[in-house]
Enzyme design. Structure first.
Site, PDB file in Angstrom:
ATOM      1  N   ASP A  49      58.092  18.336  17.145  1.00  0.00           N
ATOM      2  CA  ASP A  49      57.444  19.313  18.019  1.00  0.00           C
ATOM      3  C   ASP A  49      58.436  20.423  18.371  1.00  0.00           C
ATOM      4  OD1 ASP A  49      55.672  20.555  19.706  1.00  0.00           O
ATOM      5  OD2 ASP A  49      55.424  18.864  21.072  1.00  0.00           O
ATOM      6  N   ASP A  50      58.193  21.627  17.865  1.00  0.00           N
ATOM      7  CA  ASP A  50      59.038  22.802  18.120  1.00  0.00           C
ATOM      8  C   ASP A  50      60.416  22.697  17.486  1.00  0.00           C
ATOM      9  OD1 ASP A  50      56.915  23.755  19.567  1.00  0.00           O
ATOM     10  OD2 ASP A  50      57.958  23.902  21.482  1.00  0.00           O
ATOM     11  N   CYS A  87      51.492  25.157  18.574  1.00  0.00           N
ATOM     12  CA  CYS A  87      51.263  23.746  18.280  1.00  0.00           C
ATOM     13  C   CYS A  87      49.829  23.332  17.982  1.00  0.00           C
ATOM     14  CB  CYS A  87      51.827  22.904  19.407  1.00  0.00           C
ATOM     15  SG  CYS A  87      51.629  23.635  21.033  1.00  0.00           S
ATOM     16  N   ARG A  91      48.075  21.732  14.472  1.00  0.00           N
ATOM     17  CA  ARG A  91      47.557  20.365  14.414  1.00  0.00           C
ATOM     18  C   ARG A  91      46.089  20.351  13.986  1.00  0.00           C
ATOM     19  NH1 ARG A  91      51.599  17.403  17.455  1.00  0.00           N
ATOM     20  NH2 ARG A  91      53.138  18.994  18.006  1.00  0.00           N
ATOM     21  N   LYS A 168      51.845  13.414  20.397  1.00  0.00           N
ATOM     22  CA  LYS A 168      51.110  14.538  20.971  1.00  0.00           C
ATOM     23  C   LYS A 168      49.777  14.769  20.256  1.00  0.00           C
ATOM     24  CE  LYS A 168      51.886  19.527  21.653  1.00  0.00           C
ATOM     25  NZ  LYS A 168      52.967  20.519  21.756  1.00  0.00           N
ATOM     26  N   HIS A 170      46.863  17.110  21.872  1.00  0.00           N
ATOM     27  CA  HIS A 170      46.669  18.533  22.190  1.00  0.00           C
ATOM     28  C   HIS A 170      45.440  19.126  21.512  1.00  0.00           C
ATOM     29  CE1 HIS A 170      48.891  22.605  23.077  1.00  0.00           C
ATOM     30  NE2 HIS A 170      47.944  22.312  23.962  1.00  0.00           N
ATOM     31  N   HIS A 277      60.419  19.330  21.893  1.00  0.00           N
ATOM     32  CA  HIS A 277      59.738  20.257  22.818  1.00  0.00           C
ATOM     33  C   HIS A 277      60.295  20.090  24.229  1.00  0.00           C
ATOM     34  CE1 HIS A 277      56.484  22.264  24.983  1.00  0.00           C
ATOM     35  NE2 HIS A 277      55.841  22.529  23.863  1.00  0.00           N
ATOM     36  N   ASP A 386      55.812  21.419  13.754  1.00  0.00           N
ATOM     37  CA  ASP A 386      54.486  22.010  13.985  1.00  0.00           C
ATOM     38  C   ASP A 386      54.516  23.534  14.067  1.00  0.00           C
ATOM     39  OD1 ASP A 386      55.812  22.060  16.453  1.00  0.00           O
ATOM     40  OD2 ASP A 386      53.987  21.685  17.601  1.00  0.00           O
ATOM     41  N   ASN A 387      55.700  24.118  14.195  1.00  0.00           N
ATOM     42  CA  ASN A 387      55.844  25.575  14.240  1.00  0.00           C
ATOM     43  C   ASN A 387      57.329  25.887  14.335  1.00  0.00           C
ATOM     44  OD1 ASN A 387      54.269  24.939  17.290  1.00  0.00           O
ATOM     45  ND2 ASN A 387      56.452  25.390  17.259  1.00  0.00           N
ATOM     46  N   LYS A 436      58.719  30.751  17.634  1.00  0.00           N
ATOM     47  CA  LYS A 436      57.380  30.286  17.996  1.00  0.00           C
ATOM     48  C   LYS A 436      56.587  31.338  18.770  1.00  0.00           C
ATOM     49  CE  LYS A 436      55.083  26.741  20.826  1.00  0.00           C
ATOM     50  NZ  LYS A 436      55.287  25.548  21.688  1.00  0.00           N
TER      51      LYS A 436
END
Length: 606
Positions: A49-50, A87, A91, A168, A170, A277, A386-387, A436
């Site tokens: 994540d991130d 994010c 996803r 996660k 989301h 993240h 994810d990014n 991001k």
């Protein structure tokens, strides 16, 4: 039409129907190896994540990630893989195989609701005085994974796989009008939680961000999160006292994989880790290992990473990296900081690096478990982010009864709520532009990707083919022998998968530099920023970082030749007006097809 000449392996869309005694065939000369009478492969998708493009060691970073590196040493590195700019849109595309607007996440639910709430001219089309308020939100912006798509988990479950996820989610919100002051403008939608979208075993954080430890007393705003375990929704206060996100998610996923073995089923496992993240938090022993490693500052670490990427062959020797963001009082360079500021910045990056190193440790634990139970060789493993890296400050709404302790010594521990900021994000995004949230910039959408095929023995050549996150689903379906759903699934109309399978390219013993036709179009839009790409040409409408709102109509279109300038340092729009016009037409077709709402403001940083 724009044409380029590029070596390409076509994406094979033929579905291979497998039975228990069928063959999973690879080229006889492939390093991936020959497989006779293979069982259906297990699937493990790991998403950080991130995580920035250059953070892990295999992609040039100084952070020790030996377990992820081992995947690269036995798999294949893909250097030109792209996600959405943030994010939940990523996803949505990952799990559906379609553009995130069609998948129900044209924007994050939190941002849609906030813009309706603000209701100003610059938030158009959102707001009661503009076009859309809480009463008429279009389907593509509702805030949850659309009912018009079939999820990856549903397809694998219905094909006989045991489906599990941790981490996660989301993708389970509904944007709604607050009923009274102090309420949020989004709420949990039960029908869109993972256990209702095909995952049989789940331990998921429903929110888009949350603390990594169990809540301290008093909690921070990021400790006010909600979880779901196998259909039971519960607040973070009910987490075990020894909870740490990466450790607990790994424990849970191992137990779910063991359950699939007990049921004699292949598994599909989605490990959606929440590290690194913000809030930046890690076990104390992991933080201690990073002490002093970032005292040289942003620019030195970034330059060192870029040099190592060239040495590793991840980027050309003559690659020109993007320039750093213009300095101001809010984003100084290292030599402009005083000693106290340097100590704080170094600490932030130490904690971030500790989170990445800890993530690697527990990915290693997960993989070692697969080896111990005899499932490793027959498992396809994908690792991605994810990014791009996150440069924005943490979102910390004022919640009564919460406190934040961001004193230097407490950063990284329970009770802290910190992010590492735009300068370290530029390091993580190296060698690309921005990070991001900046859709039109490579640093926002470029993610490391490593793929290890079942029964693969030894590394296959690195590929620089441009790939997209919506391609993951068709690739996995093909190797598992599962048919794509088309326009209808179990009696309901659905969006057909848009991504292309990479399987034939991944199975090749050679390198490859394309998985799409030369004239194929890839495009994306988020929060008023956008790009459209055809062949080597990318047309970007992306403002630079700004602390003030930037109106989209004032942002110039910039044209880059990514084959020669992926750092996006040379705008060629004035030299090629015909290419600009062609790409503009392609972009109009994209937004019409995906029902993009054009925004007054363009994303330029939070």
């Amino acid at each position: 039409m724009i044409k380029t000449t590029r070596k390409r392996y076509s994406a094979v869309n033929t579905v291979v129907h497998l039975t228990a005694a069928s063959l999973l065939c690879f080229s006889a000369t492939s390093i991936a190896g020959e497989v006779a009478k293979a069982e259906r492969p297990n699937i493990l998708v790991i998403m950080a994540d991130d995580l920035g493009y250059s953070d892990i060691s295999a992609f040039g970073g100084e952070i020790a990630t030996p377990n992820i590196d081992a995947l690269a040493a036995n798999g294949r590195i893909l250097t030109n893989f792209h996600t959405a700019a943030v994010c939940s849109p990523t996803r949505a595309s990952l799990l559906s195989g379609v553009d995130h607007h069609l998948a129900g996440i044209g924007n994050m639910a939190e941002v849609v609701g906030l813009n309706i709430h603000i209701n100003k001219p610059f938030t158009a089309p959102w707001g009661e005085s503009n076009s859309y308020d809480f009463s008429n939100i279009p389907d593509g912006y509702q805030g949850h994974l659309s009912d018009r798509v079939v999820s990856m988990a549903e397809l694998f479950r219905d094909a006989g796989y045991q489906t599990s996820m941790v981490g996660k989610w989301h993708l389970g919100y509904q944007v709604v009008k607050p009923q009274h002051r102090g309420m949020s403008w989004y709420q949990v939608r039960e029908a869109s939680l993972p256990h209702n979208r095909g995952f049989e075993n789940t331990f998921a954080m429903i929110n888009g961000a949350g603390a990594h430890f169990a809540p301290p007393s008093p909690p921070t705003p990021m400790d006010k999160t909600v979880y779901e375990e196998n259909g039971r929704v519960f607040p973070s206060e009910q987490l075990p006292k020894d909870f740490y996100s990466t450790i607990t998610y790994t424990d849970k996923l191992i137990s779910y994989i063991d359950l699939s073995r007990a049921n004699n089923k292949p598994f599909f496992a989605y490990a959606a880790y929440t590290a690194p993240h913000w809030p930046l938090q890690a076990p104390a022993e992991d933080i201690a290992k990073q002490k002093g490693r970032y005292d040289e500052g942003f620019e030195v670490i970034r330059d060192r990473r870029i040099a190592r990427m060239k040495t590793l062959g991840l980027i050309p020797k003559d690659f020109t990296p993007s320039s750093l963001i213009t300095t101001s009082d809010k984003n100084k360079l290292w030599d402009q900081l005083n000693d106290e500021e340097k100590a704080r910045e170094a600490r932030l990056m130490e904690v971030y690096a500790a989170m990445v190193a800890n993530l690697d440790t527990h990915i290693g634990r997960l993989i070692n478990h697969l080896k111990a139970i005899g499932e490793y060789d027959n498992t396809l493993i994908m690792f991605m982010s994810d990014n791009g890296a996150e440069g924005a400050p943490p979102f910390a709404p004022p919640i009564p009864g919460t406190e934040i302790d961001n004193s230097l010594d407490n950063i990284g521990h329970p009770g802290s709520l910190a992010a590492y900021g735009m300068r370290w994000a530029e390091v993580s995004a190296a060698p690309f532009r921005l990070f991001k949230g900046f859709t039109g910039a490579e640093g926002s959408t470029s993610s490391p990707l490593i793929v290890q095929l079942p029964h693969q023995k030894g590394a296959l050549p690195t590929s620089d083919a441009r790939m997209h996150v919506m391609d993951v689903l068709p690739t996995l379906l093909e190797i598992a022998g599962i048919e794509q759903p088309g326009q209808e699934y179990k009696g309901r109309q659905v969006h057909p998968i848009e991504g292309v399978s990479w399987l034939s390219a991944l199975q090749s013993p050679d390198s490859f530099d394309a998985v799409r036709a030369d004239d194929a179009v890839l495009a994306d839009e988020l929060m008023g920023a956008s790009y459209v790409l055809k062949g080597p040409w990318k047309l970007s409408q992306q403002p630079d970082f700004s602390l003030r709102p930037v109106m989209r109509k004032t942002v110039p279109l910039k044209l880059y030749n990514l084959d020669e300038d992926r750092g996006e340092t040379r705008d060629l729009a004035s030299q090629h007006p015909d290419i600009v016009a062609d790409l503009q037409q392609a972009y109009r077709a994209y937004i019409d097809r995906t029902e993009v709402l054009e925004h007054a403001r363009s994303a330029s940083g939070r």
